[in-house]
Design an enzyme around this catalytic site. Sequence first.
Site, PDB file in Angstrom:
ATOM      1  N   GLY A 179       1.753  34.510 -31.267  1.00 23.16           N
ATOM      2  CA  GLY A 179       2.801  33.093 -31.408  1.00 23.16           C
ATOM      3  C   GLY A 179       4.238  34.187 -31.249  1.00 23.16           C
ATOM      4  N   GLY A 180       5.247  33.156 -31.231  1.00 27.39           N
ATOM      5  CA  GLY A 180       6.614  33.718 -31.268  1.00 27.39           C
ATOM      6  C   GLY A 180       6.985  34.436 -32.164  1.00 27.39           C
ATOM      7  N   GLN A 181       6.290  34.470 -33.304  1.00 33.29           N
ATOM      8  CA  GLN A 181       6.884  35.456 -34.459  1.00 33.29           C
ATOM      9  C   GLN A 181       5.864  36.683 -34.425  1.00 33.29           C
ATOM     10  OE1 GLN A 181       8.974  34.764 -36.873  1.00 33.29           O
ATOM     11  NE2 GLN A 181       9.529  32.784 -35.867  1.00 33.29           N
ATOM     12  N   GLY A 182       4.997  36.767 -33.650  1.00 32.06           N
ATOM     13  CA  GLY A 182       3.913  38.026 -33.858  1.00 32.06           C
ATOM     14  C   GLY A 182       2.538  37.823 -33.364  1.00 32.06           C
ATOM     15  N   THR A 183       1.839  38.886 -33.596  1.00 31.32           N
ATOM     16  CA  THR A 183       0.309  38.838 -33.337  1.00 31.32           C
ATOM     17  C   THR A 183      -0.545  38.897 -34.428  1.00 31.32           C
ATOM     18  OG1 THR A 183       0.678  39.839 -31.012  1.00 31.32           O
ATOM     19  CG2 THR A 183      -1.634  39.792 -31.829  1.00 31.32           C
ATOM     20  N   ASP A 208       8.359  24.145 -40.496  1.00 29.44           N
ATOM     21  CA  ASP A 208       7.471  23.979 -39.620  1.00 29.44           C
ATOM     22  C   ASP A 208       6.156  23.536 -39.874  1.00 29.44           C
ATOM     23  OD1 ASP A 208       7.097  23.917 -36.724  1.00 29.44           O
ATOM     24  OD2 ASP A 208       6.326  26.055 -36.515  1.00 29.44           O
ATOM     25  N   LYS A 263      -0.539  40.441 -39.694  1.00 27.99           N
ATOM     26  CA  LYS A 263       0.355  39.864 -38.835  1.00 27.99           C
ATOM     27  C   LYS A 263       1.194  41.101 -38.387  1.00 27.99           C
ATOM     28  CE  LYS A 263       3.988  36.191 -38.157  1.00 27.99           C
ATOM     29  NZ  LYS A 263       4.555  35.069 -38.814  1.00 27.99           N
ATOM     30  N   LEU A 310      -6.770  37.521 -33.535  1.00 23.40           N
ATOM     31  CA  LEU A 310      -6.995  36.144 -33.711  1.00 23.40           C
ATOM     32  C   LEU A 310      -6.104  35.137 -33.098  1.00 23.40           C
ATOM     33  CD1 LEU A 310      -7.634  36.464 -37.761  1.00 23.40           C
ATOM     34  CD2 LEU A 310      -9.116  36.255 -36.013  1.00 23.40           C
ATOM     35  N   GLY A 311      -4.708  35.475 -32.946  1.00 22.17           N
ATOM     36  CA  GLY A 311      -3.922  34.579 -32.087  1.00 22.17           C
ATOM     37  C   GLY A 311      -2.441  35.411 -32.044  1.00 22.17           C
TER      38      GLY A 311
END
Length: 697
Positions: free
Chosen positions: A420-424, A536, A439, A417-418
């Site tokens: 980012g810096g924290q994970g996939t 955030d 996640k 789905l996407g």
Amino acid sequence: MALQLVIPINFLLLLSSGLAEAAPIAKPGCTSVCKNVRIPYPFGIQSGCYMDPWFEIVCNGTGAFLKKINMEVLEIALDGRSSSAEKVRVKGGSIISSNPNCTSMRSGVMNLKGSPFTFSYNNYFVSFGCNVTATIADTDQQVVGCKSLCNTSLINGARNSSSGFNHCIGLIPDGLQVFNVEFASTDNKVLGGCNYAYLSESSRPEIKSINTMEKLGFAPVLLDWQIYNWTNGWRVMLDSFNNRRDFRCYISYSTSSSIYYYSDFDAKSFHNTISKHYDEISSLICNCAWGYEGNPYLSAGCEDINECEDPKLNHCPNKWDCQNAKGGYSCNKKKMIIIGFGASLGGLSLVVSIWWLYKVIKRRSEIKLKKKFFKRNGGLLLQQQLSSSEHNVQNTKLFSSKELDTATDQFNESRILGKGGQGTVYKGMLTDGRIVAIKKCNIVDEGNLEQFINEIIILSQINHRNVVKLLGCCLETEVPLLVYEFIPNGTLSQYLHEEIEEFPLTWNMRLRIAIEVAGALSYLHSAASLPIYHRDIKSTNILLDDKYRAKVADFGTSRTVAIDQTHLTTLVYGTFGYLDPEYFQTSQFTEKSDVYSFGVVLVELLTREKPVSLVRTQERRSLATYFILSMEEGFLFDILDAGVKNEGDIQEIMVVADLAKRCLELNGKRRPTMREVTKELEGVRKTFNGQENCETI
């Protein structure tokens, strides 16, 4: 010291020297080595040997250089199994200094804009100085920085492990292409001396003093790359992929801001996909299929692996039972049985026993590995917390790795789905039919396991209809997996900043979304068992469900605080345009910092402007500043979105605008609390629209 920093990177499945002799890495007739640096296609030295001018290598007496970005290459690798970007290790560019009188240092911005290269998030951001906050100045990325202290009392009072004496280390965001640094004093004094910042792949550089830094002058940096140029890149490769099944490609393209990946191509489906999505393709990465290794970009670059020669690559009981095949192998059980009968029934029994023992040992090894991961990821602590009477978390579930493997089709790339810096994040379906978002975290710091587990406990207790629900987690994998409810209709940012004609945002809908988000933050700040600061808040972290109700998401940087705490002292982290200026100056995050970020979202709802815009003048580049100046100068209605002006009542709009302005006060003490914000917004809806007060949980 230079030798200590220039550490060879351990690329996954880096081509061995033996493979270099067996399979070509460069195009026929092209040089494949420059000064001990291997040059695989699409990179090349001579004309016609590289795919695109961005991949041209200049080889001289000094070394190998990427011509267009003028960086010296230390190593190039093709990652044979990953869909992430490939990597190039380069001799890093400038070490940026805050003082022009520091003439011994090379200074300047590193700019990769327009190229297929980005600075890999595997690099670290390092800064040297005294009582200085250094941040990466890139308006397209998240705010990243760290604080270096020289005052002993400050160091002892800081709870941020990234702060240190004379230097600090931080992470960088994914996709960064411009490296420029801004320095600010932590004690509001004029910056003095020489303050430095640079990127490096080394996590803990053993630098004892600033003098050592000045002698070094550079640090090794990892660059990610993908193929972006259709005319000179992908079209050229089509012929090399003809009639092949030894490769797979990951093609990303954008449709309504979603990214899709295709994998496991044969030549026909590859051509069909290229033709079908010609205008939408944004990038491409290819690698050799399972069972092959080499350079996928060459027609003869992928060669079959003989799995039977290496017991680590096959699961057959013995080498006589293994038969190699193109792209794989098979275990000849029939042959083994015939040999067993020919020897004796006792021999057959022995073989069966060995096979059974092998399965048992393999199963025990898998169980042992899962227990190791479970313990390393804090599973024992979580079990202890779940069994404690202090926590009402009966709905928190510990998922098995098998459950989530099945739910995501072995974490298939098509389920992404996407990232980012924290994970996939993957889309999955549980055995009971529920659709969930799973996640896969990038990494967990073993030194902060207790904090990580406590946050899972706290987040699992959140019960609010406008907060994305954490359903459970899996800790028996190499990195933790977090399972959330699935939210289907994208982000608020998409509806504000992209043209989605089938569902335009009305004024009443914007006001309802503002009330729902404010209510969720008010709940987190004051109604949860322990106050939670989100840290955030932004329109991309506000999701819309099937009924287009707002759901606050992405608690990757959230923190819980004790009842008697008023703030958190943390590494500066946030997003440009939403970041509280007071937090940026003091590194102290309070509940009013979330209020400031919400104020920016409220202005987005009013104006449909982006939080940061390079189109506006320097003074008004920040949406918060632009909005406040427009109100003070009497031009508010000139910047409002047409939908707001046409549908909203003037008095109603002015009340909401005044509330947004108070949320954006530079002095956090003057800002309202989220509970006050929620009441005012509900009052607006009730007073001007005659509707019932929005109900919050």
